[in-house]
Design a protein around this motif. Sequence first.
Motif, PDB file in Angstrom:
ATOM      1  N   ILE A   7       0.870  -1.118   0.005  1.00 42.56           N
ATOM      2  CA  ILE A   7       0.072  -0.029  -0.110  1.00 42.56           C
ATOM      3  C   ILE A   7       1.017   1.190  -0.072  1.00 42.56           C
ATOM      4  N   GLY A   8       1.840   1.219   0.768  1.00 44.27           N
ATOM      5  CA  GLY A   8       2.838   2.371   0.948  1.00 44.27           C
ATOM      6  C   GLY A   8       3.371   2.920  -0.334  1.00 44.27           C
ATOM      7  N   SER A   9       3.952   1.675  -1.132  1.00 48.83           N
ATOM      8  CA  SER A   9       4.727   2.014  -2.469  1.00 48.83           C
ATOM      9  C   SER A   9       3.714   2.182  -3.491  1.00 48.83           C
ATOM     10  N   MET A  10       2.489   2.064  -3.417  1.00 52.22           N
ATOM     11  CA  MET A  10       1.484   2.316  -4.456  1.00 52.22           C
ATOM     12  C   MET A  10       0.972   3.866  -3.998  1.00 52.22           C
ATOM     13  N   VAL A  11       1.029   4.329  -2.873  1.00 57.33           N
ATOM     14  CA  VAL A  11       0.792   5.840  -2.517  1.00 57.33           C
ATOM     15  C   VAL A  11       2.008   6.478  -3.440  1.00 57.33           C
ATOM     16  N   GLY A  12       3.326   6.072  -3.253  1.00 57.80           N
ATOM     17  CA  GLY A  12       4.218   6.734  -3.939  1.00 57.80           C
ATOM     18  C   GLY A  12       4.158   6.680  -5.529  1.00 57.80           C
ATOM     19  N   PHE A  13       3.798   5.415  -6.012  1.00 64.08           N
ATOM     20  CA  PHE A  13       3.612   5.252  -7.378  1.00 64.08           C
ATOM     21  C   PHE A  13       2.594   6.104  -7.765  1.00 64.08           C
ATOM     22  N   ALA A  14       1.491   6.327  -7.223  1.00 62.81           N
ATOM     23  CA  ALA A  14       0.462   6.973  -7.737  1.00 62.81           C
ATOM     24  C   ALA A  14       0.539   8.457  -8.121  1.00 62.81           C
ATOM     25  N   GLY A  15       1.457   8.900  -6.991  1.00 66.12           N
ATOM     26  CA  GLY A  15       1.809  10.280  -6.973  1.00 66.12           C
ATOM     27  C   GLY A  15       2.806  10.661  -7.915  1.00 66.12           C
ATOM     28  N   ILE A  16       3.755   9.825  -8.152  1.00 59.34           N
ATOM     29  CA  ILE A  16       4.778   9.973  -9.435  1.00 59.34           C
ATOM     30  C   ILE A  16       4.118   9.878 -10.580  1.00 59.34           C
ATOM     31  N   MET A  17       3.075   9.125 -10.869  1.00 54.17           N
ATOM     32  CA  MET A  17       2.288   9.063 -11.864  1.00 54.17           C
ATOM     33  C   MET A  17       1.665  10.418 -12.376  1.00 54.17           C
ATOM     34  N   MET A  18       1.171  10.869 -11.317  1.00 51.08           N
ATOM     35  CA  MET A  18       0.399  12.132 -11.392  1.00 51.08           C
ATOM     36  C   MET A  18       1.289  13.309 -11.934  1.00 51.08           C
ATOM     37  N   ALA A  19       2.603  13.398 -11.175  1.00 48.16           N
ATOM     38  CA  ALA A  19       3.582  14.103 -11.449  1.00 48.16           C
ATOM     39  C   ALA A  19       4.180  14.230 -12.906  1.00 48.16           C
ATOM     40  N   ILE A  20       4.265  13.141 -13.167  1.00 50.44           N
ATOM     41  CA  ILE A  20       4.846  12.921 -14.523  1.00 50.44           C
ATOM     42  C   ILE A  20       3.876  13.157 -15.575  1.00 50.44           C
ATOM     43  N   GLY A  21       2.805  12.700 -15.414  1.00 49.46           N
ATOM     44  CA  GLY A  21       1.608  13.016 -16.197  1.00 49.46           C
ATOM     45  C   GLY A  21       1.588  14.727 -16.554  1.00 49.46           C
ATOM     46  N   VAL A  22       1.655  15.429 -15.634  1.00 48.02           N
ATOM     47  CA  VAL A  22       1.610  16.880 -15.632  1.00 48.02           C
ATOM     48  C   VAL A  22       2.813  17.496 -16.114  1.00 48.02           C
ATOM     49  N   THR A  23       3.830  17.171 -15.518  1.00 52.28           N
ATOM     50  CA  THR A  23       5.174  17.880 -15.829  1.00 52.28           C
ATOM     51  C   THR A  23       5.816  17.347 -17.028  1.00 52.28           C
ATOM     52  N   ILE A  24       5.667  16.217 -17.496  1.00 54.64           N
ATOM     53  CA  ILE A  24       6.299  15.519 -18.426  1.00 54.64           C
ATOM     54  C   ILE A  24       5.449  15.095 -19.814  1.00 54.64           C
ATOM     55  N   TRP A  25       4.439  14.557 -19.662  1.00 50.95           N
ATOM     56  CA  TRP A  25       3.582  14.313 -20.589  1.00 50.95           C
ATOM     57  C   TRP A  25       2.640  15.486 -21.054  1.00 50.95           C
ATOM     58  N   GLY A  26       2.702  16.720 -20.285  1.00 50.63           N
ATOM     59  CA  GLY A  26       1.691  17.932 -20.480  1.00 50.63           C
ATOM     60  C   GLY A  26       0.298  17.446 -20.284  1.00 50.63           C
ATOM     61  N   LEU A  27      -0.192  16.466 -19.699  1.00 53.41           N
ATOM     62  CA  LEU A  27      -1.604  16.078 -19.542  1.00 53.41           C
ATOM     63  C   LEU A  27      -2.115  17.048 -18.462  1.00 53.41           C
ATOM     64  N   PRO A  28      -3.506  17.366 -18.762  1.00 54.61           N
ATOM     65  CA  PRO A  28      -4.300  18.217 -17.807  1.00 54.61           C
ATOM     66  C   PRO A  28      -4.239  17.439 -16.400  1.00 54.61           C
ATOM     67  N   VAL A  29      -4.213  18.304 -15.228  1.00 55.53           N
ATOM     68  CA  VAL A  29      -4.139  17.663 -13.815  1.00 55.53           C
ATOM     69  C   VAL A  29      -5.172  16.737 -13.787  1.00 55.53           C
ATOM     70  N   TRP A  30      -6.354  16.795 -13.848  1.00 56.69           N
ATOM     71  CA  TRP A  30      -7.593  15.801 -13.591  1.00 56.69           C
ATOM     72  C   TRP A  30      -7.623  14.615 -14.597  1.00 56.69           C
TER      73      TRP A  30
END
Length: 209
Positions: A7-30
Amino acid sequence: GEFDLSIGSMVGFAGIMMAIGVTIWGLPVWLSIILAMILTTFLGVINGFIVVRTGLPSFIVTLATLFIIRGFSSVLTSSVSPITYIPIDPTLLKTDPLAQIFGFSATITNADGSTTSVQVSILFWIVIAIVGVYLLGRTRFGNWIAGVGGSSAAARNLGVPVARVKIALFALTALSAAILAAIQTTRFTSADILRGTGYELDAITTAVI
């Protein structure tokens, strides 16, 4: 009747995927939040599938996936940033409607003049607790959960789809990790692979109690 130590590593993974989606892939935050939730829930399905198909104790399976997911998150982060976290532009979070939901907070003025900060995590906890109580106590699926946890063999003999119930519960656990990650990421305007470190102890305590 199972543990999920990843569960703990999933929290980190989900946050990283959100950040990569916004900052690297240029996706909307939602869209980044929804994508992270889908991917994290899928990891939960994988956990459940392995446990059901192999018959291995979930303690062992999820302990392994804990390190696998955290290692994978570390690789993703290192490709973007030399440190363990990825910052997100706060203006993007303030203008996104879904991010505003997960990052909501309010300040209440008490009678003595002091103030109390109410975070959205409290509201999510109340809603999830109410849904959980209703699900476990008022629905057939709740009876299935109790039956599978009490005796998988007996539940299976009574026609309960044990495998599907366990996989669904692992998926819901992973989804809850993604919800927490969305709250933390929008609140701190950054994602960190270490943010969920130690949560596996909370998972053990919760399951035992």
